[in-house]
Design a protein around this motif. Structure first.
Motif: not given
Length: 296
Positions: A110, A133, A136, A247, A282
């Protein structure tokens, strides 16, 4: 027969398809554990049982014969080999570590795929993308810190899952390139076909049991993970940026952690729940800049 991909303007349902695809893909590890064949053999049946349906969908979706681009076909076939390597390593890892561990490490692709999106666009991320980001990363770290258990048994499975994540990243990169030119079903059908035979050969070389007594887990694995999960994922990749796709892949560990809790008493902690919520946040943030334009 191959057909050109439709315009890469945002599909109305692309993001919803991406989320649903990850929900179905998250069920895959559970089916691998339930299957009464070897882990690599389970990967073979995932591809082999899906092949007729995917080839049928690809042929029915073709609107006319066009001259095949053999370079692109070769690239997609290569992606099938990457996918076969991913499944072989991941399925073996699933049996050697916790479901949450296997899915977290297996989806390390990912972050690589999201970074690939920035490199591809030759631009720095926007503030909203940086925030998404970051959330995440923190959410994944929280889930990983809670679910990871340092032990020889888990360590081997975790290493296999990390290796699988690398191969899955290579698969995603090739599929992303192919989806810029071709429709989703021909791409997925070719990649699936290319990966099936190598997985069967590897399963036989490893001496795994290949013929199941109970077909139910394998049928569910094939329909859920390969036909629906990968089908919706490949469709969405033609409309969404690699950053969004990368994500969104992190929803899988959260769902798999829930399955591990209910099916195998692999209990969730407060940090697991917090990490899953941060990943959800996210997903909301990463979509805010992309509601009108495709973004990267």
């Amino acid at each position: 027969m191959l057909q050109p991909s439709p315009s890469l303007s945002p599909g109305r349902h692309a993001f919803a398809a991406l989320i649903v695809s990850n929900l179905f893909l998250a069920l895959g590890p559970w089916m691998v554990r339930l299957a009464d064949v070897g882990p690599v053999a389970a990967g073979f049946w995932r591809l082999a049982l899906a092949m007729p349906l995917l080839l049928l969908f690809a042929s029915r979706g073709a609107k006319g014969r066009i001259r095949p681009e053999w370079g692109m076909i070769a690239l997609i076939l290569l992606s099938g080999l990457f996918f076969a390597a991913d499944l072989a390593a991941w399925h073996e890892g699933i049996l050697r570590t916790k479901l949450a561990n296997a899915t977290l490490f297996g989806n390390s692709s990912s972050f690589l795929f999201a970074l690939y999106g920035f490199v591809l666009a030759r631009t720095l991320p926007r503030r909203m993308q940086v925030a998404a980001f970051g959330l995440a990363v923190v959410g994944t770290a929280l889930m990983l810190g809670s679910s990871y258990q340092l032990s020889p048994r888990n360590f081997t499975g975790d290493l296999l899952a990390i290796l699988a994540g690398f191969f899955y990243f290579l698969y995603l990169v090739v599929i992303d390139r192919a989806r810029a030119r071709l429709a989703p079903m021909p791409v997925l059908a070719l990649a699936t076909t290319a990966g099936a035979l190598p997985m069967l050969v590897l399963a036989l070389l490893l001496g795994e049991p290949v013929m199941p007594r109970d077909w139910t887990p394998l049928i569910l694995l094939s329909l859920g993970s390969q036909v629906i999960g990968q089908g919706l994922l490949v469709y969405a990749m033609g409309h969404l940026s690699p950053v969004v796709v990368g994500i969104a892949l992190l929803t899988q560990p959260a769902v798999t952690a829930l399955i591990g809790w209910f099916a195998y008493d692999e209990r969730l902690s407060a940090s697991d729940v917090a990490g899953a919520l941060l990943i959800c946040a996210a997903l909301v943030l990463i979509r805010l800049p992309d509601r009108v334009t495709r973004g990267l």
